[in-house]
Design an enzyme around this catalytic site. Structure first.
Site, mmCIF file in Angstrom:
data_model
loop_
_atom_site.group_PDB
_atom_site.id
_atom_site.type_symbol
_atom_site.label_atom_id
_atom_site.label_comp_id
_atom_site.label_asym_id
_atom_site.label_seq_id
_atom_site.Cartn_x
_atom_site.Cartn_y
_atom_site.Cartn_z
ATOM 1 N N CYS A 169 0.863 -1.010 -0.095
ATOM 2 C CA CYS A 169 -0.082 -0.065 -0.009
ATOM 3 C C CYS A 169 1.008 1.088 -0.124
ATOM 4 O O CYS A 169 2.157 1.084 -0.346
ATOM 5 C CB CYS A 169 -1.057 -0.062 1.281
ATOM 6 S SG CYS A 169 -0.338 0.194 2.836
ATOM 7 N N ASN A 225 2.426 1.454 4.407
ATOM 8 C CA ASN A 225 2.574 0.358 5.040
ATOM 9 C C ASN A 225 2.254 0.350 6.475
ATOM 10 O O ASN A 225 2.784 -0.114 7.293
ATOM 11 C CB ASN A 225 3.913 -0.292 4.879
ATOM 12 C CG ASN A 225 4.201 -1.601 5.458
ATOM 13 O OD1 ASN A 225 5.222 -1.872 5.696
ATOM 14 N ND2 ASN A 225 3.387 -2.626 4.992
ATOM 15 N N CYS A 245 -1.525 0.789 7.204
ATOM 16 C CA CYS A 245 -2.980 0.545 7.429
ATOM 17 C C CYS A 245 -3.337 -0.921 6.509
ATOM 18 O O CYS A 245 -3.258 -1.990 7.214
ATOM 19 C CB CYS A 245 -3.792 1.803 7.104
ATOM 20 S SG CYS A 245 -3.791 3.201 7.825
ATOM 21 N N ARG A 246 -3.604 -0.697 5.266
ATOM 22 C CA ARG A 246 -3.969 -1.892 4.230
ATOM 23 C C ARG A 246 -3.095 -3.013 4.433
ATOM 24 O O ARG A 246 -3.393 -4.310 4.493
ATOM 25 C CB ARG A 246 -4.367 -1.168 2.975
ATOM 26 C CG ARG A 246 -5.315 -0.408 2.950
ATOM 27 C CD ARG A 246 -5.744 0.577 1.969
ATOM 28 N NE ARG A 246 -4.570 1.414 1.279
ATOM 29 C CZ ARG A 246 -4.264 2.140 0.294
ATOM 30 N NH1 ARG A 246 -5.269 1.654 -0.754
ATOM 31 N NH2 ARG A 246 -3.371 2.840 0.281
ATOM 32 N N SER A 247 -1.788 -2.669 3.849
ATOM 33 C CA SER A 247 -0.986 -3.906 3.876
ATOM 34 C C SER A 247 -0.657 -4.534 5.127
ATOM 35 O O SER A 247 -0.647 -5.849 4.940
ATOM 36 C CB SER A 247 0.340 -3.462 3.080
ATOM 37 O OG SER A 247 0.949 -2.567 3.329
ATOM 38 N N ASP A 249 -8.130 3.447 1.284
ATOM 39 C CA ASP A 249 -7.509 3.752 2.428
ATOM 40 C C ASP A 249 -8.067 4.422 3.661
ATOM 41 O O ASP A 249 -8.741 5.530 3.669
ATOM 42 C CB ASP A 249 -6.413 4.797 1.885
ATOM 43 C CG ASP A 249 -5.118 4.874 2.734
ATOM 44 O OD1 ASP A 249 -5.385 4.444 3.928
ATOM 45 O OD2 ASP A 249 -4.145 5.462 2.209
#
Length: 147
Positions: free
Chosen positions: A9, A12, A14-16, A121
């Site tokens: 993401c 690095n 939140c999402r990943s 995001d």
């Protein structure tokens, strides 16, 4: 055969990291799983506290993860690199090491999800639960494909 998987993401945090934590829970322990960001703003930082909280509420511990930026070595050492959104995918394609030996794709379409194409995001939307819902669905599909 896929033996290593990298989620990417923007920062690095939140999402990943959420995808890494979910996939570690769902996939074979033989699968090497990591995450990284296209940017280096948060290198060395733990995942966002809101991401950690939503993950913990569903049984995933991502607290030990630390942010890092995608490196040229990642393209040589991972079989599959999955970008959380189209912007991340474009950033990966602009990396001088692209594609290396890795297959690089966008996360949700790779999982067979047609809509939405991007994992929103939650840093901006605040919807960490909705983001984790999408990630869990996609990871379950990918884990099933890899077995």
């Amino acid at each position: 055969m896929t033996t290593s998987l990298l989620f990417v993401c923007l920062g690095n945090i939140c999402r990943s990291p959420l995808a890494e934590g979910v996939m570690r829970h769902m996939a074979s322990p033989d699968l090497r799983i990591d995450s990284a960001g296209t940017g280096d703003w948060h290198s060395g930082d733990a995942p966002d506290s809101r991401a950690q909280a939503v993950a913990a509420a569903r049984g995933y511990d991502i607290s030990a993860q630390r942010a890092r930026q995608v490196s040229a070595d990642d393209f040589a050492h991972f079989d599959l690199i999955l970008a959380m959104d189209a912007r991340n995918l474009d950033d990966l394609r602009q990396n001088p090491a692209f594609p290396g030996r890795a297959h690089v794709a966008q996360f949700l379409p790779y999982a067979g999800l047609a809509s939405p194409l991007d994992v929103p995001d939650p840093w901006y939307s605040g919807d960490f639960d909705g983001t984790l819902d999408l990630i869990e669905t996609a990871c379950a599909r990918i884990a099933a494909q890899l077995q």
